[in-house]
Design a protein around this motif. Structure first.
Motif, short mmCIF file in Angstrom:
data_model
loop_
_atom_site.label_atom_id
_atom_site.label_comp_id
_atom_site.label_asym_id
_atom_site.label_seq_id
_atom_site.Cartn_x
_atom_site.Cartn_y
_atom_site.Cartn_z
N MET A 1 0.90 -1.26 0.09
CA MET A 1 0.13 0.13 -0.03
C MET A 1 0.91 1.17 0.12
SD MET A 1 -3.04 -0.39 2.73
CE MET A 1 -4.52 -0.86 1.83
N ASN A 2 0.34 2.20 -0.68
CA ASN A 2 1.21 3.48 -0.64
C ASN A 2 0.58 4.56 0.41
OD1 ASN A 2 -0.93 5.14 -1.70
ND2 ASN A 2 -0.60 4.59 -3.57
N GLN A 3 1.30 5.52 0.59
CA GLN A 3 0.93 6.35 1.80
C GLN A 3 -0.44 6.77 1.80
OE1 GLN A 3 4.04 9.06 0.92
NE2 GLN A 3 3.06 10.48 0.13
N ALA A 4 -0.93 7.27 0.53
CA ALA A 4 -2.37 7.62 0.44
C ALA A 4 -3.35 6.63 0.92
CB ALA A 4 -2.63 8.34 -0.74
N GLU A 5 -3.20 5.29 0.38
CA GLU A 5 -4.11 4.37 0.66
C GLU A 5 -3.94 3.94 2.21
OE1 GLU A 5 -3.64 1.80 -3.60
OE2 GLU A 5 -2.11 1.55 -2.02
N LEU A 6 -2.92 3.97 2.80
CA LEU A 6 -2.57 3.94 4.26
C LEU A 6 -3.41 4.88 4.96
CD1 LEU A 6 1.14 2.75 4.26
CD2 LEU A 6 -1.19 1.27 5.16
N MET A 7 -3.20 6.19 4.74
CA MET A 7 -3.96 7.18 5.19
C MET A 7 -5.57 7.26 5.23
SD MET A 7 -3.55 9.62 7.49
CE MET A 7 -1.79 10.00 7.14
N ALA A 8 -5.93 6.82 4.13
CA ALA A 8 -7.29 6.42 3.74
C ALA A 8 -7.83 5.48 4.61
CB ALA A 8 -7.57 6.25 2.33
N LYS A 9 -7.14 4.36 4.83
CA LYS A 9 -7.46 3.31 5.95
C LYS A 9 -7.52 3.74 7.28
CE LYS A 9 -6.18 -1.29 6.83
NZ LYS A 9 -4.95 -2.66 6.49
N ALA A 10 -6.52 4.43 7.55
CA ALA A 10 -6.33 5.15 9.01
C ALA A 10 -7.57 5.90 9.11
CB ALA A 10 -5.09 5.79 9.10
N ARG A 11 -8.00 6.76 8.17
CA ARG A 11 -9.34 7.63 8.46
C ARG A 11 -10.45 6.98 8.64
NH1 ARG A 11 -6.45 11.39 4.38
NH2 ARG A 11 -5.68 12.85 5.73
N ARG A 12 -10.52 5.76 7.70
CA ARG A 12 -11.63 4.86 7.98
C ARG A 12 -11.70 4.27 9.43
NH1 ARG A 12 -10.59 3.52 2.80
NH2 ARG A 12 -9.46 1.43 3.38
N ALA A 13 -10.54 3.72 9.85
CA ALA A 13 -10.56 3.05 11.20
C ALA A 13 -10.90 4.05 12.30
CB ALA A 13 -9.08 2.65 11.41
N VAL A 14 -10.65 5.42 12.09
CA VAL A 14 -11.13 6.40 12.96
C VAL A 14 -12.56 6.53 13.10
CG1 VAL A 14 -10.98 9.05 13.65
CG2 VAL A 14 -8.89 7.78 13.25
N LEU A 15 -13.13 6.64 12.01
CA LEU A 15 -14.60 6.71 11.97
C LEU A 15 -15.23 5.37 12.43
CD1 LEU A 15 -15.16 8.23 8.24
CD2 LEU A 15 -15.29 9.17 10.53
N SER A 16 -14.74 4.16 12.11
CA SER A 16 -14.96 2.98 12.81
C SER A 16 -15.05 3.07 14.47
CB SER A 16 -14.32 1.65 12.07
OG SER A 16 -14.69 1.74 10.89
N ALA A 17 -13.74 3.61 14.87
CA ALA A 17 -13.49 3.44 16.27
C ALA A 17 -14.74 4.55 16.96
CB ALA A 17 -12.19 4.24 16.56
N LYS A 18 -15.24 5.46 16.40
CA LYS A 18 -16.04 6.49 16.89
C LYS A 18 -17.43 5.80 16.86
CE LYS A 18 -13.74 10.58 15.65
NZ LYS A 18 -13.79 11.91 14.86
N VAL A 19 -17.74 4.98 15.86
CA VAL A 19 -18.92 4.24 15.89
C VAL A 19 -18.99 3.34 17.07
CG1 VAL A 19 -20.41 2.42 14.41
CG2 VAL A 19 -19.50 4.43 13.39
N LEU A 20 -17.83 2.61 16.94
CA LEU A 20 -17.92 1.26 18.06
C LEU A 20 -17.98 1.86 19.47
CD1 LEU A 20 -14.96 -0.72 16.45
CD2 LEU A 20 -17.53 -1.47 17.06
N LEU A 21 -17.40 3.29 19.69
CA LEU A 21 -17.47 3.99 20.89
C LEU A 21 -18.79 4.27 21.16
CD1 LEU A 21 -15.88 5.01 23.36
CD2 LEU A 21 -15.79 7.18 22.04
N ASP A 22 -19.59 4.92 20.47
CA ASP A 22 -20.96 5.23 20.52
C ASP A 22 -21.81 4.09 20.69
OD1 ASP A 22 -20.23 8.02 20.15
OD2 ASP A 22 -20.94 7.90 17.93
N ALA A 23 -21.47 2.95 20.30
CA ALA A 23 -22.13 1.76 20.43
C ALA A 23 -21.92 1.16 21.96
CB ALA A 23 -22.16 0.78 19.17
N GLY A 24 -20.94 1.59 22.29
CA GLY A 24 -20.62 1.04 23.82
C GLY A 24 -19.71 -0.10 23.76
N ASP A 25 -19.15 -0.24 22.59
CA ASP A 25 -17.89 -1.52 22.59
C ASP A 25 -16.72 -0.74 22.67
OD1 ASP A 25 -16.29 -3.15 21.78
OD2 ASP A 25 -17.05 -3.69 19.77
N ALA A 26 -16.23 -0.45 23.88
CA ALA A 26 -14.84 0.05 24.32
C ALA A 26 -13.71 -0.86 23.95
CB ALA A 26 -14.73 0.13 25.92
N ASP A 27 -13.73 -2.15 23.97
CA ASP A 27 -12.58 -3.03 23.33
C ASP A 27 -12.48 -2.75 21.69
OD1 ASP A 27 -12.33 -3.76 25.88
OD2 ASP A 27 -13.20 -5.91 25.36
#
Length: 128
Positions: A1-27
């Motif tokens: 993966m190149n740097q842009a693809e990795l950064m896009a993946k990182a941004r998606r993971a942050v969004l997923s983390a926020k969704v999981l946090l809001d759903a009460g899934d701390a782990d």
């Protein structure tokens, strides 16, 4: 993966983390927060031109060591962000392998750190 693809993946993971946090899934939130930081750190190393062997940057210890050596110790990234990468990795290990449920406040902190980390890497290293 190149740097842009990795950064896009990182941004998606942050969004997923926020969704999981809001759903009460701390782990789950801590897991996604760490992997957001992991991918953003890989992207930053690539963008910086640091002399890092690609295989080394794919392992957790290798990536964190290279990030510290080439970006934190050189002053290109604030020390606080290097420390937060280490602490969020610790939370992820607890969440994924120790079977101990994490307190919601730890997950909130991890998601906030991941969001800041990913944003800073994108801005500092001009990664879209």
């Amino acid at each position: 993966m190149n740097q842009a693809e990795l950064m896009a993946k990182a941004r998606r993971a942050v969004l997923s983390a926020k969704v999981l946090l809001d759903a009460g899934d701390a782990d789950g939130a801590c897991n996604r927060a760490y992997y957001a930081m992991f991918d953003a750190a890989r992207a930053a190393l690539i963008a910086s031109g640091a002399p890092v062997v690609a295989e080394l940057a794919r392992t957790h210890n290798g990536l964190i060591s290279a990030f510290s050596l080439h970006l934190v110790k050189t002053g290109r990234v604030p020390v606080e962000l290097g420390k937060s990468l280490n602490k969020v990795e610790d939370l992820c290990l607890i969440a994924d392998y120790k079977g101990e449920p994490l307190d919601h406040s730890f997950a909130e902190w991890a998601v906030e750190q991941a969001s800041q980390f990913v944003s800073t890497m994108g801005t500092t290293f001009e990664i879209d």
